[in-house]
Design a protein around this motif. Structure first.
Motif, PDB file in Angstrom:
ATOM      1  N   SER A  92     -25.764 -21.334 -92.356  1.00 32.94           N
ATOM      2  CA  SER A  92     -27.093 -20.874 -92.764  1.00 32.94           C
ATOM      3  C   SER A  92     -28.066 -22.032 -92.930  1.00 32.94           C
ATOM      4  CB  SER A  92     -27.015 -20.044 -94.044  1.00 32.94           C
ATOM      5  OG  SER A  92     -26.426 -20.791 -95.080  1.00 32.94           O
ATOM      6  N   PHE A 119     -26.407 -12.395 -93.140  1.00 33.47           N
ATOM      7  CA  PHE A 119     -25.734 -13.480 -93.841  1.00 33.47           C
ATOM      8  C   PHE A 119     -24.331 -13.020 -94.237  1.00 33.47           C
ATOM      9  CE2 PHE A 119     -30.243 -14.182 -94.547  1.00 33.47           C
ATOM     10  CZ  PHE A 119     -30.379 -15.542 -94.313  1.00 33.47           C
ATOM     11  N   CYS A 121     -20.864 -14.448 -96.508  1.00 32.80           N
ATOM     12  CA  CYS A 121     -20.287 -15.463 -97.394  1.00 32.80           C
ATOM     13  C   CYS A 121     -18.833 -15.686 -97.032  1.00 32.80           C
ATOM     14  CB  CYS A 121     -20.422 -15.042 -98.855  1.00 32.80           C
ATOM     15  SG  CYS A 121     -19.776 -16.290-100.002  1.00 32.80           S
ATOM     16  N   THR A 131     -28.870 -16.564-102.752  1.00 28.87           N
ATOM     17  CA  THR A 131     -29.916 -16.439-101.743  1.00 28.87           C
ATOM     18  C   THR A 131     -31.046 -15.616-102.353  1.00 28.87           C
ATOM     19  OG1 THR A 131     -28.416 -16.622 -99.856  1.00 28.87           O
ATOM     20  CG2 THR A 131     -30.509 -15.493 -99.475  1.00 28.87           C
ATOM     21  N   TRP A 283     -23.310 -14.594-104.477  1.00 26.70           N
ATOM     22  CA  TRP A 283     -22.304 -14.439-103.434  1.00 26.70           C
ATOM     23  C   TRP A 283     -20.881 -14.411-103.971  1.00 26.70           C
ATOM     24  CZ3 TRP A 283     -23.866 -12.894 -98.943  1.00 26.70           C
ATOM     25  CH2 TRP A 283     -25.123 -13.283 -98.441  1.00 26.70           C
ATOM     26  N   HIS A 298     -36.579 -15.189 -97.439  1.00 20.38           N
ATOM     27  CA  HIS A 298     -35.343 -15.611 -98.085  1.00 20.38           C
ATOM     28  C   HIS A 298     -35.359 -17.120 -98.292  1.00 20.38           C
ATOM     29  CE1 HIS A 298     -34.537 -16.430 -93.839  1.00 20.38           C
ATOM     30  NE2 HIS A 298     -33.667 -17.346 -94.256  1.00 20.38           N
ATOM     31  N   ARG A 300     -32.766 -20.448-100.603  1.00 18.82           N
ATOM     32  CA  ARG A 300     -31.448 -20.810-101.138  1.00 18.82           C
ATOM     33  C   ARG A 300     -31.615 -21.565-102.436  1.00 18.82           C
ATOM     34  NH1 ARG A 300     -28.136 -25.674 -98.763  1.00 18.82           N
ATOM     35  NH2 ARG A 300     -29.444 -26.664-100.345  1.00 18.82           N
ATOM     36  N   VAL A 309     -22.040 -20.189 -96.217  1.00 18.50           N
ATOM     37  CA  VAL A 309     -22.679 -18.931 -95.848  1.00 18.50           C
ATOM     38  C   VAL A 309     -23.127 -19.053 -94.397  1.00 18.50           C
ATOM     39  CG1 VAL A 309     -24.628 -17.380 -96.271  1.00 18.50           C
ATOM     40  CG2 VAL A 309     -23.383 -18.372 -98.204  1.00 18.50           C
ATOM     41  N   VAL A 311     -24.870 -17.274 -90.796  1.00 16.26           N
ATOM     42  CA  VAL A 311     -25.964 -16.364 -90.463  1.00 16.26           C
ATOM     43  C   VAL A 311     -25.964 -16.095 -88.975  1.00 16.26           C
ATOM     44  CG1 VAL A 311     -27.675 -18.224 -90.172  1.00 16.26           C
ATOM     45  CG2 VAL A 311     -28.442 -15.914 -90.768  1.00 16.26           C
TER      46      VAL A 311
END
Length: 315
Positions: A92, A119, A121, A131, A283, A298, A300, A309, A311
């Motif tokens: 990610s 996304f 995890c 996130t 997560w 979004h 982090r 993570v 994506v």
């Protein structure tokens, strides 16, 4: 009950709430039922928990949730392609864990952007690492009207992509190729201005809108990454970077469409407006987050531990 902008948060889906088996195959069966696309537009983001998804089963789940996975071509975030997990799956981000990544809609600076992000995890952080997500309509409405008006003409994004050694991403990593002709063919269809510099740097300049209307709902949302390209968005690292390179040599920069500088306080205001309304998605290993990339921004949160993570993106 439908989400409203003022109280929005992602809809959480579990085996119990969907009536699906608590397995990856159960999630695939649920994803293939009629109505998922409409539910995503209605709810803007879906958190999928309790289905036991692993790196070995992620690919079949992603096939159901993302009809056409896209490559991260012209992406500005440092990522690694994770081929053993599935096609066009990436980390990610690889920014150091102590940094917060500001809210944004993926690739909103580009001539094309993904419609969905998924996304996953793979490994949960020890602490932090959520996130944050934000309703992009609420984000737009929370920005001072005078600042929104200043952005009305759009944002000019400028990139200096080095050829293998330098600050920021190289053009090879950005376009996933070593072939200049492939890069030139891609850029020819984007409406961007670009040139190769004598030192091997690829310079790109393009004007994109600051807001966008969703193709289904018509909702106008905040949709740009001016703060991530602007030096004021770098926080404490800004001064150090300015000592290393001149303003026109920055790896990336943002101004108003006509080239007028964006005041640092406008950048700070935009970031703070988004964060005021952000909702953290925490997560656990195996969790997934599916978002409509136009309706939701979004970011982090900083974290400790071995967070991983992944994506994937689709149109």
């Amino acid at each position: 009950m439908l989400n409203t902008a003022a109280s929005w948060r992602p809809l959480e889906l579990t085996p119990a709430s969907t009536g699906a088996d608590a397995t990856p195959a159960g999630l695939v069966e649920y994803a293939l039922r009629p109505g998922l696309a409409e539910l995503l537009v209605q709810e803007k983001a879906l958190v999928l928990r309790g289905f036991g998804v692993s790196s070995g089963t992620y690919d079949m789940v992603a096939d159901a949730l993302l009809p056409q996975r896209l490559a991260y071509i012209h992406g500005n975030s440092p990522r690694t392609k994770v081929g053993h997990v599935g096609e066009n799956v990436y980390t990610s981000t690889e920014h150091p864990p102590e940094y917060q990544i500001s809210l944004h809609n993926e690739m909103s600076y580009a001539h094309q952007w993904p419609g969905r992000l998924l996304f996953y995890c793979d490994r949960a952080p020890t602490s932090g690492g959520a996130t944050p997500v934000v309703d992009a309509q609420l984000w737009l409405e929370s920005i001072d009207p005078a600042i929104r008006e200043a952005f009305a003409g759009g944002v000019r994004y400028t990139q200096n992509l080095h050829g293998g050694h330098g600050l920021g991403k190289s053009w090879q990593d950005t376009f996933e190729t070593e072939d200049r002709a492939e890069v030139e063919a891609f850029l020819a269809g984007t409406g961007a201005d670009w040139k190769w510099k004598s030192d091997g740097i690829l310079w790109i300049s393009q004007v994109r809108p600051a807001t966008l209307r969703h193709p289904v709902t018509g909702t106008e949302v905040w949709f740009n990454q001016a703060d991530q390209f602007h030096v004021a968005g770098l926080g404490e690292d800004a001064a150090l970077l300015m000592e290393l390179v001149s303003e026109d040599e920055m790896p990336q920069a943002a101004s108003y469409a006509d080239g007028t500088p964006i005041p640092a306080e406008h950048i700070t205001h935009v970031q703070e407006a988004g964060l005021r309304h952000a909702v953290d998605v925490d997560w656990n290993a195996g969790d997934l987050l599916l978002i409509d990339n136009v309706l939701v921004g979004h970011g982090r949160r900083p974290y400790t531990g071995n967070r991983r993570v992944l994506v994937a993106m689709s149109d």
